[in-house]
Structure formats: structure tokens, C-alpha cells
Write a protein that holds these residues in place. Structure first.
Motif, PDB file in Angstrom:
ATOM      1  N   ALA A 159       0.832  -1.207   0.000  1.00 12.13           N
ATOM      2  CA  ALA A 159       0.000   0.000   0.000  1.00 12.13           C
ATOM      3  C   ALA A 159       0.868   1.258   0.000  1.00 12.13           C
ATOM      4  N   LYS A 160       1.924   1.230   0.792  1.00 12.51           N
ATOM      5  CA  LYS A 160       2.833   2.378   0.844  1.00 12.51           C
ATOM      6  C   LYS A 160       3.460   2.642  -0.520  1.00 12.51           C
ATOM      7  N   VAL A 161       3.959   1.592  -1.146  1.00 11.30           N
ATOM      8  CA  VAL A 161       4.605   1.739  -2.453  1.00 11.30           C
ATOM      9  C   VAL A 161       3.611   2.240  -3.493  1.00 11.30           C
ATOM     10  N   LEU A 162       2.401   1.691  -3.482  1.00  7.47           N
ATOM     11  CA  LEU A 162       1.404   2.069  -4.483  1.00  7.47           C
ATOM     12  C   LEU A 162       0.993   3.532  -4.342  1.00  7.47           C
ATOM     13  N   VAL A 163       0.823   3.993  -3.115  1.00  7.26           N
ATOM     14  CA  VAL A 163       0.480   5.404  -2.898  1.00  7.26           C
ATOM     15  C   VAL A 163       1.612   6.300  -3.374  1.00  7.26           C
ATOM     16  N   GLU A 164       2.845   5.917  -3.073  1.00  9.29           N
ATOM     17  CA  GLU A 164       3.999   6.700  -3.522  1.00  9.29           C
ATOM     18  C   GLU A 164       4.073   6.777  -5.039  1.00  9.29           C
ATOM     19  N   LYS A 165       3.552   5.757  -5.719  1.00  7.17           N
ATOM     20  CA  LYS A 165       3.562   5.737  -7.174  1.00  7.17           C
ATOM     21  C   LYS A 165       2.316   6.385  -7.770  1.00  7.17           C
ATOM     22  N   GLY A 166       1.461   6.934  -6.915  1.00  6.29           N
ATOM     23  CA  GLY A 166       0.331   7.722  -7.400  1.00  6.29           C
ATOM     24  C   GLY A 166      -0.978   6.978  -7.561  1.00  6.29           C
ATOM     25  N   PHE A 167      -1.082   5.749  -7.049  1.00  6.17           N
ATOM     26  CA  PHE A 167      -2.314   4.993  -7.193  1.00  6.17           C
ATOM     27  C   PHE A 167      -3.300   5.322  -6.076  1.00  6.17           C
ATOM     28  N   ASP A 168      -4.576   5.377  -6.439  1.00  8.95           N
ATOM     29  CA  ASP A 168      -5.660   5.467  -5.466  1.00  8.95           C
ATOM     30  C   ASP A 168      -5.719   4.106  -4.767  1.00  8.95           C
ATOM     31  N   THR A 169      -5.323   4.067  -3.492  1.00  5.01           N
ATOM     32  CA  THR A 169      -5.105   2.794  -2.809  1.00  5.01           C
ATOM     33  C   THR A 169      -5.911   2.712  -1.525  1.00  5.01           C
ATOM     34  N   THR A 170      -6.582   1.583  -1.344  1.00  6.47           N
ATOM     35  CA  THR A 170      -7.314   1.314  -0.109  1.00  6.47           C
ATOM     36  C   THR A 170      -6.730   0.066   0.541  1.00  6.47           C
ATOM     37  N   LEU A 171      -6.315   0.177   1.801  1.00  5.65           N
ATOM     38  CA  LEU A 171      -5.810  -0.961   2.565  1.00  5.65           C
ATOM     39  C   LEU A 171      -6.951  -1.548   3.377  1.00  5.65           C
ATOM     40  N   ILE A 172      -7.139  -2.879   3.281  1.00  7.01           N
ATOM     41  CA  ILE A 172      -8.242  -3.519   3.994  1.00  7.01           C
ATOM     42  C   ILE A 172      -7.713  -4.667   4.856  1.00  7.01           C
ATOM     43  N   VAL A 173      -8.480  -5.037   5.861  1.00  6.14           N
ATOM     44  CA  VAL A 173      -8.144  -6.230   6.638  1.00  6.14           C
ATOM     45  C   VAL A 173      -8.475  -7.449   5.783  1.00  6.14           C
ATOM     46  N   ASP A 174      -7.751  -8.545   6.013  1.00  5.20           N
ATOM     47  CA  ASP A 174      -7.934  -9.740   5.195  1.00  5.20           C
ATOM     48  C   ASP A 174      -9.376 -10.238   5.217  1.00  5.20           C
ATOM     49  N   SER A 175     -10.012 -10.132   6.374  1.00  9.59           N
ATOM     50  CA  SER A 175     -11.373 -10.660   6.518  1.00  9.59           C
ATOM     51  C   SER A 175     -12.404  -9.872   5.712  1.00  9.59           C
ATOM     52  N   ALA A 176     -12.001  -8.719   5.160  1.00 15.12           N
ATOM     53  CA  ALA A 176     -12.933  -7.906   4.369  1.00 15.12           C
ATOM     54  C   ALA A 176     -12.831  -8.183   2.875  1.00 15.12           C
ATOM     55  N   MET A 177     -12.037  -9.156   2.491  1.00 14.28           N
ATOM     56  CA  MET A 177     -11.855  -9.396   1.049  1.00 14.28           C
ATOM     57  C   MET A 177     -13.167  -9.761   0.350  1.00 14.28           C
ATOM     58  N   ARG A 178     -13.983 -10.567   0.971  1.00 14.24           N
ATOM     59  CA  ARG A 178     -15.257 -10.937   0.341  1.00 14.24           C
ATOM     60  C   ARG A 178     -16.144  -9.718   0.171  1.00 14.24           C
ATOM     61  N   PHE A 179     -16.148  -8.830   1.162  1.00 13.22           N
ATOM     62  CA  PHE A 179     -16.948  -7.603   1.094  1.00 13.22           C
ATOM     63  C   PHE A 179     -16.506  -6.734  -0.084  1.00 13.22           C
ATOM     64  N   PHE A 180     -15.179  -6.584  -0.256  1.00 12.97           N
ATOM     65  CA  PHE A 180     -14.666  -5.688  -1.292  1.00 12.97           C
ATOM     66  C   PHE A 180     -14.592  -6.347  -2.668  1.00 12.97           C
ATOM     67  N   ALA A 181     -14.690  -7.669  -2.724  1.00 18.15           N
ATOM     68  CA  ALA A 181     -14.673  -8.334  -4.029  1.00 18.15           C
ATOM     69  C   ALA A 181     -15.834  -7.871  -4.899  1.00 18.15           C
ATOM     70  N   ARG A 182     -16.917  -7.421  -4.252  1.00 16.57           N
ATOM     71  CA  ARG A 182     -18.078  -6.948  -5.018  1.00 16.57           C
ATOM     72  C   ARG A 182     -17.762  -5.665  -5.774  1.00 16.57           C
ATOM     73  N   GLU A 183     -16.778  -4.903  -5.280  1.00 17.06           N
ATOM     74  CA  GLU A 183     -16.384  -3.666  -5.952  1.00 17.06           C
ATOM     75  C   GLU A 183     -15.346  -3.894  -7.039  1.00 17.06           C
ATOM     76  N   ALA A 184     -14.566  -4.946  -6.880  1.00 15.98           N
ATOM     77  CA  ALA A 184     -13.433  -5.166  -7.771  1.00 15.98           C
ATOM     78  C   ALA A 184     -13.890  -5.572  -9.171  1.00 15.98           C
ATOM     79  N   THR A 185     -13.055  -5.210 -10.155  1.00 17.82           N
ATOM     80  CA  THR A 185     -13.295  -5.634 -11.536  1.00 17.82           C
ATOM     81  C   THR A 185     -12.226  -6.619 -12.010  1.00 17.82           C
ATOM     82  N   LYS A 186     -11.081  -6.659 -11.323  1.00 16.04           N
ATOM     83  CA  LYS A 186     -10.013  -7.603 -11.612  1.00 16.04           C
ATOM     84  C   LYS A 186      -9.344  -7.972 -10.282  1.00 16.04           C
ATOM     85  N   ALA A 187      -8.689  -9.116 -10.254  1.00 13.29           N
ATOM     86  CA  ALA A 187      -7.877  -9.510  -9.105  1.00 13.29           C
ATOM     87  C   ALA A 187      -6.511  -9.949  -9.622  1.00 13.29           C
ATOM     88  N   LEU A 188      -5.460  -9.443  -8.984  1.00 12.73           N
ATOM     89  CA  LEU A 188      -4.087  -9.779  -9.368  1.00 12.73           C
ATOM     90  C   LEU A 188      -3.327 -10.243  -8.139  1.00 12.73           C
TER      91      LEU A 188
END
Length: 323
Positions: A159-188
Motif C-alpha cells: 500500500a505504501k509503495v502504491l500510494v507513492e507511485k500515485g495509485f488510489d489505494t485502499t488498505l483492507i483487513v484480510d477478513s474484508a476481502m469478500r466484502f470488497f470483491a463486489r467492488e473489484a473488476t479484476k484480481a491480481l
């Protein structure tokens, strides 16, 4: 159940798979460069073998060891300096290939991202970050959701590196992955190893991301150069994962007898992976045997057990002089 680990795994908190392996390779190279005796070279070889035992899922370390020990076992050399030069040459060639393959795999992944994508990822992966950088260089605006990746928390570094590189970045707890998967369009995600059947070894928690992405019908792409292939796994992978133990338990619970166990790696089955982005192109997991056959000339590959190579290489080095 594996014993809790400290040592090498404890020293690579916050690093991706390639970076962690590169630390070992750089130290191994330094030991070889400074070796003044046969005994020094043998100590360096023991160091590399011991790190693989600590980090058995690192395809990069295994493949480097195979090249180094294989060269020492098979090549002609008559002096310590010649043996050292062979090792250094193999290491330098391998690391050049790692850089080229990482860049190639990242380029392929970047081309599969679209402007406006919301990418869900887990932990820290240099290959994933390079893919996102390349997508941004193509003019694509990408938002990134990063799971923190407990217990090593390498997602925080990502998250730190991505913000430094200019990306809109949200850090989440692992247990919230299912919640946020509904927003995602790709997973890498990245990988520590790509097994012969197309399944992937990655940090524990990546499997949860794969499951929630599959449920949400979000395409999961694993970004991994060919140096992550682990052809020995055609016969299965029986080693146990390194793990953290009681150190993950708060002291007040530990005093009550609560035990801790945090496995650090897991296998993501191929049916949960939509594609592998490699320097050879975007391929289905089922195509991994074809890539291995292309590299090694046959399927299944006939590879000498690494322990045999270690023994033969060490014997050749010992023959150079008194230890």
C-alpha cells in the motif's frame, strides 16, 4: 503441523517472493566472491541449501540451486577460481532472466487491465506492482484494494509503495476481502511458485482472495515469470509450509495456554485461477505442462533430485584441494 519459524522467514517480513529470494542469492554471491578456500565455497553451498530448506516453496531459489549445483557437477574446471567464476556466471545469467521475465509478465498483465479497473490484490508482489505501473504508463487509471496479509503484513508495504507511485489505494483487513470483491473488476496476485499442474503457491490468504473473486465472478490473474515454474512438482509437493506459532498470540492469552499457528503459504488450485500472465503470454493454468515441456524438452521432465546434485557438486569442489 509445522514448527513455528523465525530465521529467514522472520527476516523477510514485508517482502515479496522474488525480493526474499534475491536476498539469499545476493548473500550467496557475496560469499562466493569472497571465498578464499574450498572450505569457503562449501560453506556457501551449504548456506544456499539451508535457505531452501527454510523456504521450500521458493521456485526461484530451487531453480537457482539447480543451475548452480548442476554446473558444478557437470562442467570442467581445475581450480577454485574457475569454480567460483562458473557459479557467479550462472547467478548473473539467472538474475538477468528474472528481471526480463518479470518485466515481460508485468507487460502482459498490464495489457489485460482496463481504464477504470478496480484491482483487488493481496500482500506484496513486485510483479503485480510492475503490472500496475505499466498499466498506468499506458494511460489507464487504476484503483487498488490491498489486503494487509497477516501475519507478515506485507500488504502494508504494498500500500505504501502504491500510494507513492500515485495509485488510489485502499488498505483492507484480510477478513474484508469478500466484502470488497463486489467492488473489484479484476484480481491480481503474485506467486512463490507455479506448480506443474497449474496450481500456484502463494502467501496464505491468497486462496481466500481466489475464492471470493471466483464467487464474485472477478477474473483472477496470477503474474509470474517462467522462473517461478517448479517442475519437480509434477510428482507432487510434500513439504510442509513454514509457519509462525505462539508469537502471534497476545501474551495474556498465551499465559492461559492458548497456542498459535499461522501457516505462511498455501496452494491455490488451478480451477480458481483464470489465467497466468507470463513473459510468454497470457496462458491458462492447464497450459503449464506445455511451457515446462518447451523449456525442458520433454514432459514430464526428467530432473535429477536436487540432493543428488548437491552431493555431486560438493564432491567435485572438495576434489579441488584440502578442505
Amino acid at each position: 503441523m509445522s514448527q513455528a519459524v523465525s530465521g529467514f522467514i522472520g527476516r523477510v517480513r514485508g517482502l515479496g517472493a522474488t525480493e526474499a529470494s534475491e536476498l539469499v542469492i545476493k548473500e550467496f554471491r557475496r560469499m562466493i566472491e569472497n571465498a578464499a578456500s574450498v572450505s569457503d565455497v562449501l560453506e556457501a553451498l551449504d548456506y544456499l541449501k539451508a535457505r531452501i530448506e527454510e523456504y521450500p516453496f521458493s521456485a526461484l531459489l530451487v531453480n537457482v540451486a539447480r543451475e548452480v549445483f548442476g554446473a558444478l557437477a557437470e562442467r570442467k574446471y581445475k581450480s577454485l577460481e574457475e569454480a567460483k567464476n562458473i557459479i557467479i556466471h550462472e547467478l548473473d545469467d539467472t538474475m538477468r532472466a528474472v528481471l526480463e521475465e518479470t518485466e515481460g509478465a508485468a507487460e502482459i498483465a498490464a495489457r489485460r487491465l482496463s481504464d477504470g479497473d478496480i484491482v483487488l490484490t493481496y500482500g506484496y508482489s513486485r510483479s503485480v506492482i510492475r503490472a500496475l505501473e505499466k498499466a498506468a504508463a499506458m494511460g489507464k487509471k487504476i484503483r487498488v484494494i490491498v489486503a494487509e496479509s497477516r501475519p507478515l503484513l506485507d500488504g502494508l508495504e504494498a500500500a505504501k509503495v502504491l500510494v507513492e507511485k500515485g495509485f488510489d489505494t485502499t488498505l483492507i483487513v484480510d477478513s474484508a476481502m469478500r466484502f470488497f470483491a463486489r467492488e473489484a473488476t479484476k484480481a491480481l496476485i503474485g506467486a512463490d511458485a507455479v506448480m506443474a499442474d497449474g496450481s500456484v503457491v502463494s502467501r496464505t490468504g491468497s486462496g481466500l482472495l481466489a475464492l471470493v473473486a471466483n464467487e464474485a465472478r472477478v477474473r483472477l490473474i496470477v503474474v509470474a515469470g517462467s522462473y517461478k515454474l517448479y517442475p519437480e512438482t509434477v510428482y507432487g509437493l510434500t513439504v510442509e509450509t513454514p509457519a509462525l506459532g505462539d508469537e502471534i498470540v497476545p501474551e495474556d492469552l498465551r499465559s492461559l495456554g492458548v497456542q498459535g499457528y499461522a501457516p505462511l503459504f498455501e496452494i491455490i488450485p488451478s480451477h480458481l485461477i483464470d489465467a497466468l500472465a507470463t513473459e510468454r503470454g497470457l496462458v491458462a493454468p492447464e497450459a503449464v505442462p506445455l511451457i515446462i515441456k518447451e523449456i525442458y524438452g520433454e514432459w514430464p521432465p526428467e530432473l535429477e533430485p536436487l540432493d543428488n546434485l548437491v552431493a555431486r557438486a560438493s564432491k567435485r569442489v572438495m576434489d579441488l584441494g584440502e578442505v
